[in-house]
Design an enzyme around this catalytic site. Structure first.
Site, short mmCIF file in Angstrom:
data_model
loop_
_atom_site.label_atom_id
_atom_site.label_comp_id
_atom_site.label_asym_id
_atom_site.label_seq_id
_atom_site.Cartn_x
_atom_site.Cartn_y
_atom_site.Cartn_z
CB SER A 37 -0.90 0.00 1.24
OG SER A 37 -1.42 1.31 1.39
CG HIS A 46 -3.66 -1.53 -2.10
ND1 HIS A 46 -4.76 -2.24 -2.53
CD2 HIS A 46 -4.10 -0.76 -1.07
CE1 HIS A 46 -5.81 -1.93 -1.78
NE2 HIS A 46 -5.44 -1.03 -0.89
CG ASP A 92 -5.02 2.38 0.41
OD1 ASP A 92 -6.00 1.64 0.22
OD2 ASP A 92 -3.92 1.97 0.83
CG MET A 106 -8.53 7.04 1.95
SD MET A 106 -7.99 6.89 3.66
CE MET A 106 -7.03 5.37 3.57
CG HIS A 163 -9.06 0.29 -1.43
ND1 HIS A 163 -8.57 -0.02 -0.18
CD2 HIS A 163 -10.42 0.26 -1.32
CE1 HIS A 163 -9.59 -0.23 0.66
NE2 HIS A 163 -10.71 -0.06 -0.01
CG MET A 168 -11.35 3.27 1.11
SD MET A 168 -9.85 3.13 2.07
CE MET A 168 -8.64 3.24 0.76
CG MET A 207 -12.06 -2.97 3.94
SD MET A 207 -10.51 -2.48 3.16
CE MET A 207 -9.69 -1.61 4.49
CG ASP A 243 -6.46 -2.90 2.32
OD1 ASP A 243 -5.37 -2.69 2.86
OD2 ASP A 243 -7.08 -2.04 1.65
C1 DX5 Z 1 -6.85 1.34 4.97
C2 DX5 Z 1 -6.24 1.12 3.61
C3 DX5 Z 1 -5.13 0.12 3.65
C4 DX5 Z 1 -4.01 0.51 4.57
C5 DX5 Z 1 -2.97 -0.56 4.66
O1 DX5 Z 1 -7.87 2.24 4.90
O2 DX5 Z 1 -7.19 0.67 2.69
O3 DX5 Z 1 -4.69 -0.22 2.37
O4 DX5 Z 1 -3.44 1.73 4.24
O5 DX5 Z 1 -2.02 -0.18 5.58
P1 DX5 Z 1 -1.49 -1.13 6.75
O6 DX5 Z 1 -0.90 -2.33 6.08
O7 DX5 Z 1 -0.50 -0.28 7.47
O8 DX5 Z 1 -2.68 -1.50 7.58
ZN ZN Z 2 -6.49 -0.26 0.75
#
Ligand code: DX5
Ligand code: ZN
Length: 217
Positions: free
Chosen positions: A7, A32, A34, A36, A65, A67, A136, A174
């Protein structure tokens, strides 16, 4: 072959190009990413300008991903930025079927993520149309959280649905993944493990990816 997907949220954005190159050269399979929006989750990360950087330098599968609320409004954009998989949240979609169709029409793999408090059975009817299920193992929003042990049971339940319905969907885990839980996750049916802080907060990220990979393959 099981896949490690670092990630990139936990990487050093001050040297993003080098971090991308490190993953290119590593034993990781995917990137990956993320995204948000501060609405679906209480945190804001990055969006399209950063995706442009990955499109330019990354040589591996880009796993976005999302969010965010109303993901359907951004799918075309992320597809044009080179995302190979686009994962939307079950909880953020008014019409999941339409959103999956929209992703697939763009020749992108369709992923659906579910929060730790959403029952895996909600995916039962659509499981044969989904390419990837992101289970998740923390509440989305932040990296560095503790793995929720309940995930093992949820994973078994999800795997059973996939097997019963002869679905091709891959299972991604994840949140809070490390060498402490990776082996068990894979033995219960996980195909892709996302790891953020465990990789990037370690002394040598590339070696840590290698370690994780050797535990699962
Ligand atoms: C959480 C994200 C993950 C996260 C993973 O909201 O979707 O991908 O950043 O990070 P670690 O491995 O540190 O939990
Ligand atoms: Zn993620």
């Amino acid at each position: 072959m099981k896949i490690i997907a670092p990630s990139m949220l936990s990487c050093n954005f001050g040297k993003l190009e080098e971090e991308i190159e490190m993953v290119n050269q590593s034993e990781a399979g995917w990137f990956h990413l993320d995204v948000m929006d501060g609405v679906f989750v209480p945190n804001i990360t990055f969006g399209t300008p950063i995706l442009e950087v990955f499109k330019k330098y990354a040589t591996k599968h880009l796993d976005a991903h999302l969010m965010i609320v109303n993901p359907e409004n951004y799918i075309e954009k992320f597809a044009s930025l080179g995302a190979n998989t686009i994962t939307v949240h079950y909880e953020a979609c008014d019409n999941l079927q339409n959103t999956i169709n929209q992703i697939k029409k763009l020749n992108v793999k369709a992923g659906v993520a579910i929060n730790p408090d959403t029952d895996v059975s909600v995916l039962y009817s659509l499981i044969n149309e989904i390419d990837l299920i992101c289970l998740m193992s923390v509440f989305p929003g932040f990296s560095g959280q503790k793995f929720i042990p309940d995930t093992f049971e949820r994973l078994e339940k999800l795997k059973k649905i996939i097997t019963d319905k002869k679905s091709q969907a891959l299972i991604q885990i994840d949140g809070g993944v490390s060498t402490d839980n990776a082996k068990k996750l894979v033995s219960l049916g996980a195909d892709i493990l996302v790891a953020g802080s465990f990789v990037f907060k370690s002394e040598d990220a590339s070696t840590t990816i290698k370690k994780l990979n050797s535990v699962i393959n």
